[in-house]
Design a protein around this motif. Structure first.
Motif, PDB file in Angstrom:
ATOM      1  N   GLN A 231     -14.438   5.352  15.553  1.00 54.64           N
ATOM      2  CA  GLN A 231     -13.919   4.616  16.981  1.00 54.64           C
ATOM      3  C   GLN A 231     -12.834   3.682  16.337  1.00 54.64           C
ATOM      4  N   ALA A 232     -12.854   3.207  15.491  1.00 55.39           N
ATOM      5  CA  ALA A 232     -11.732   2.097  15.147  1.00 55.39           C
ATOM      6  C   ALA A 232     -10.968   2.590  13.804  1.00 55.39           C
ATOM      7  N   THR A 233     -10.625   3.803  13.916  1.00 58.21           N
ATOM      8  CA  THR A 233     -10.096   4.390  12.340  1.00 58.21           C
ATOM      9  C   THR A 233      -8.560   3.511  12.391  1.00 58.21           C
ATOM     10  N   VAL A 234      -7.613   3.594  13.348  1.00 57.26           N
ATOM     11  CA  VAL A 234      -6.434   2.859  13.285  1.00 57.26           C
ATOM     12  C   VAL A 234      -6.510   1.515  12.994  1.00 57.26           C
ATOM     13  N   PRO A 235      -7.245   0.647  13.810  1.00 57.56           N
ATOM     14  CA  PRO A 235      -7.311  -0.657  13.567  1.00 57.56           C
ATOM     15  C   PRO A 235      -7.830  -0.900  12.094  1.00 57.56           C
ATOM     16  N   ALA A 236      -8.847  -0.065  11.602  1.00 54.83           N
ATOM     17  CA  ALA A 236      -9.151  -0.436  10.060  1.00 54.83           C
ATOM     18  C   ALA A 236      -8.292  -0.112   9.329  1.00 54.83           C
ATOM     19  N   MET A 237      -7.180   0.830   9.512  1.00 58.71           N
ATOM     20  CA  MET A 237      -6.222   1.052   8.421  1.00 58.71           C
ATOM     21  C   MET A 237      -5.156   0.266   8.671  1.00 58.71           C
ATOM     22  N   VAL A 238      -4.801  -0.168   9.623  1.00 57.87           N
ATOM     23  CA  VAL A 238      -3.823  -1.415   9.813  1.00 57.87           C
ATOM     24  C   VAL A 238      -4.200  -2.445   9.229  1.00 57.87           C
ATOM     25  N   SER A 239      -5.502  -2.852   9.381  1.00 57.05           N
ATOM     26  CA  SER A 239      -5.908  -4.166   8.688  1.00 57.05           C
ATOM     27  C   SER A 239      -5.900  -4.090   7.164  1.00 57.05           C
ATOM     28  N   LEU A 240      -5.823  -2.909   6.665  1.00 54.67           N
ATOM     29  CA  LEU A 240      -5.822  -2.597   5.174  1.00 54.67           C
ATOM     30  C   LEU A 240      -4.377  -3.131   4.732  1.00 54.67           C
ATOM     31  N   TYR A 241      -3.362  -2.547   5.519  1.00 56.21           N
ATOM     32  CA  TYR A 241      -1.973  -2.851   5.259  1.00 56.21           C
ATOM     33  C   TYR A 241      -1.692  -4.227   5.425  1.00 56.21           C
TER      34      TYR A 241
ATOM     35  N   SER B   4       0.940  -1.220   0.093  1.00 56.88           N
ATOM     36  CA  SER B   4       0.000   0.100   0.160  1.00 56.88           C
ATOM     37  C   SER B   4       0.969   1.339   0.064  1.00 56.88           C
ATOM     38  N   CYS B   5       0.994   1.991  -1.111  1.00 55.55           N
ATOM     39  CA  CYS B   5       1.590   3.291  -1.172  1.00 55.55           C
ATOM     40  C   CYS B   5       1.114   4.374  -0.549  1.00 55.55           C
ATOM     41  N   SER B   6       1.742   5.448  -0.154  1.00 54.45           N
ATOM     42  CA  SER B   6       1.441   6.379   0.765  1.00 54.45           C
ATOM     43  C   SER B   6       0.128   7.316   0.026  1.00 54.45           C
ATOM     44  N   ALA B   7       0.030   7.179  -1.214  1.00 57.63           N
ATOM     45  CA  ALA B   7      -1.072   8.217  -1.823  1.00 57.63           C
ATOM     46  C   ALA B   7      -2.296   7.557  -1.550  1.00 57.63           C
ATOM     47  N   LYS B   8      -2.524   6.132  -1.142  1.00 59.29           N
ATOM     48  CA  LYS B   8      -3.796   5.656  -0.568  1.00 59.29           C
ATOM     49  C   LYS B   8      -4.161   6.104   0.685  1.00 59.29           C
ATOM     50  N   LEU B   9      -3.243   6.684   1.405  1.00 66.24           N
ATOM     51  CA  LEU B   9      -3.625   7.003   2.839  1.00 66.24           C
ATOM     52  C   LEU B   9      -4.791   8.072   3.014  1.00 66.24           C
ATOM     53  N   PRO B  10      -4.718   9.235   2.279  1.00 60.58           N
ATOM     54  CA  PRO B  10      -6.039   9.935   2.061  1.00 60.58           C
ATOM     55  C   PRO B  10      -7.445   9.270   1.993  1.00 60.58           C
ATOM     56  N   VAL B  11      -7.403   8.293   1.158  1.00 64.26           N
ATOM     57  CA  VAL B  11      -8.659   7.791   0.982  1.00 64.26           C
ATOM     58  C   VAL B  11      -8.988   6.783   2.194  1.00 64.26           C
ATOM     59  N   TYR B  12      -7.985   6.255   2.819  1.00 66.08           N
ATOM     60  CA  TYR B  12      -8.177   5.300   3.923  1.00 66.08           C
ATOM     61  C   TYR B  12      -8.746   6.446   4.877  1.00 66.08           C
ATOM     62  N   GLY B  13      -8.184   7.474   5.228  1.00 66.92           N
ATOM     63  CA  GLY B  13      -8.491   8.341   6.155  1.00 66.92           C
ATOM     64  C   GLY B  13      -9.826   8.947   6.260  1.00 66.92           C
ATOM     65  N   LEU B  14     -10.258   9.024   4.968  1.00 67.43           N
ATOM     66  CA  LEU B  14     -11.229   9.782   4.437  1.00 67.43           C
ATOM     67  C   LEU B  14     -12.612   8.798   5.046  1.00 67.43           C
ATOM     68  N   LEU B  15     -12.410   7.453   4.255  1.00 61.60           N
ATOM     69  CA  LEU B  15     -13.698   6.694   4.616  1.00 61.60           C
ATOM     70  C   LEU B  15     -13.503   5.853   6.086  1.00 61.60           C
ATOM     71  N   CYS B  16     -12.238   5.488   6.559  1.00 57.90           N
ATOM     72  CA  CYS B  16     -12.334   5.025   7.912  1.00 57.90           C
ATOM     73  C   CYS B  16     -12.796   6.123   8.860  1.00 57.90           C
ATOM     74  N   GLY B  17     -12.332   7.405   8.685  1.00 57.99           N
ATOM     75  CA  GLY B  17     -12.879   8.378   9.804  1.00 57.99           C
ATOM     76  C   GLY B  17     -14.337   8.540   9.475  1.00 57.99           C
ATOM     77  N   ALA B  18     -14.936   8.401   8.440  1.00 64.69           N
ATOM     78  CA  ALA B  18     -16.423   8.535   8.224  1.00 64.69           C
ATOM     79  C   ALA B  18     -17.107   7.708   8.882  1.00 64.69           C
ATOM     80  N   PHE B  19     -16.772   6.176   8.524  1.00 66.52           N
ATOM     81  CA  PHE B  19     -17.640   5.168   8.742  1.00 66.52           C
ATOM     82  C   PHE B  19     -17.157   4.240  10.086  1.00 66.52           C
ATOM     83  N   PHE B  20     -15.905   4.495  10.479  1.00 62.78           N
ATOM     84  CA  PHE B  20     -15.361   3.738  11.559  1.00 62.78           C
ATOM     85  C   PHE B  20     -14.585   4.808  12.682  1.00 62.78           C
TER      86      PHE B  20
END
Length: 420
Positions: A205-215, A187-203
């Protein structure tokens, strides 16, 4: 035994061994930590964590911010100048929204590319990268790769383009082609804004675990793909990995700068032209309808029509909305375009606006697909430059297929568990 005993006896009487150099003594002491059985991996994680923190969080990020401000000022000045000159709105949109914005978005990554390769060049010239390849060889050999493949895959977490370019240092065509096929799954760094947007909107309370699970999903899929490729398209074992570990030394300033400049020049000359052409195409598709009239509503554009064609393919994944497929298409230019496209089509990227298109579960499936499908046209262009057009098409098709299958599996599992 008699033969080697005789050799040892002759050498003992005739060979004069020089004193061990201070450099070698120092290197042996350092290697007790950096290549130790229990300390090698932790030391590597600390060193690379520091490199990525300085690149993406301190030095590179600051320089990128300055570059973005400079490019934004140039675009604003050009836009104002074209307005004052009375240029046709369509031509002005092509110059500003198409060429300058598209090319400028790529140039903003140049400071990060240069800083990252400066640090990697320092590590390489100091002799440490040889140790990294040695440490990781045993792990990667189980997946059909040699230890040298680890460095390009590591760079892929920052940017796929220089990662693919760095595979040219691999001595084996088998290892090189396998690494090129697998690096885009990191997962390249350019995908981080997309992860941050959707994880922040829908998760929230669990933004960090959701993003780590993608990696973790990206790494797991890369390992499975390596096993499959090693038993099908790239049968055979990796080349024997034998290398001399050089003594540690202070990096040469000239060598370090030349290595970084060489990578930066490749990035500009090869990726720049592809991005330029692709941005013009996307601008054209967003601006005109099928009768080549300028559209007032994005839903009437050629790009929306293209999204509607692709939407049925994505319906089994849970996000068959044409707006989602359109965002994925524009994401091939740069993953940040996914956010800008959703903003234009939805009017905002607030949780309320996004919930009209996604549920929390379908948003996660969308993120899985975004994680695994091709990073950008610049990455595919880098594959073409390194291995040729046939492999560029193969990498694109392979990634899209794997992304669809994995997203379908995640969606189907969610349906069975009642998450959808």
């Amino acid at each position: 035994d008699m033969r080697f005993s005789f050799i040892g006896d002759v050498c003992g009487r005739c060979v004069v061994k020089p004193h061990e150099s201070r450099e070698h003594v120092r290197s042996v002491k350092i290697d007790r930590i950096l290549t130790g059985r229990y300390t090698a991996i932790p030391a590597f994680l600390v060193i690379m964590g520091l490199v990525f923190w300085l690149t993406f969080g301190v030095i590179g990020a600051a320089l990128q911010g300055l570059m973005e401000d400079g490019i934004a000022a140039i675009i604003a000045s050009a836009d104002a100048g074209l307005k004052a000159f009375g240029t046709n709105d369509v031509v002005r949109s092509l110059a500003v929204d198409g060429v300058l914005t598209g090319v400028g978005s790529v140039l903003t990554f140049l400071p990060i590319i240069v800083v990252l390769f400066l640090f990697l060049s320092i590590l390489e010239d100091s002799g440490y990268m040889a140790r990294v390849a040695f440490v990781m060889d045993k792990v990667l050999r189980r997946f059909g790769l040699s230890g040298r493949s680890f460095v390009p895959m590591l760079v892929g977490f920052g940017c796929t383009v220089p990662a693919i370019m760095s595979t040219r240092t691999l001595p084996s065509e088998h290892d090189r082609k396998m690494t090129v096929m697998l690096t885009p799954f990191m997962s390249c760094s350019a995908k981080l804004p997309v992860y941050g947007l959707l994880c922040g909107a829908f998760f929230p309370q669990a933004t960090v675990p959701a993003m780590v699970s993608l990696y973790l999903i990206g790494i797991a899929v890369g390992c499975i793909a390596a096993l499959v490729l090693n038993r099908t398209a790239f049968k055979g074992d990796p080349v024997p990995f034998i290398m001399e570990l050089p003594n540690y030394r202070l990096p040469s300033v000239k060598t370090t700068v030349m290595l970084a400049w060489d990578k930066a020049k490749d990035f500009i000359t090869k990726a720049f032209t592809i991005i330029f052409a692709a941005t013009v195409v996307i601008w054209f598709l967003q601006t005109f309808d099928i009768r080549f009239n300028v559209v007032a509503d994005q839903s009437q554009s050629l790009l929306a029509g293209l999204g509607s064609i692709i939407a049925p393919v994505l319906t089994p994944l849970g996000f068959g909305d044409w707006r989602a497929s359109t965002a994925l298409v524009t994401g091939l230019i740069a993953k940040e375009s996914v956010i800008s496209t959703l903003t234009v089509l939805l009017g905002a990227t607030s949780p309320a606006a996004l919930s009209t298109m996604f549920s929390p579960f379908t948003a996660y499936v969308f993120l899985v697909f975004t994680l695994l499908y091709p990073p950008c046209v610049a990455a595919i262009g880098a594959v073409k430059s390194e291995l040729g057009a046939r492999y560029a098409v193969a990498v694109f098709a392979f990634q899209v297929t794997v992304a669809w299958i994995v997203a379908f599996v995640v969606h189907s599992a969610g349906m069975l568990l009642g998450l959808a």
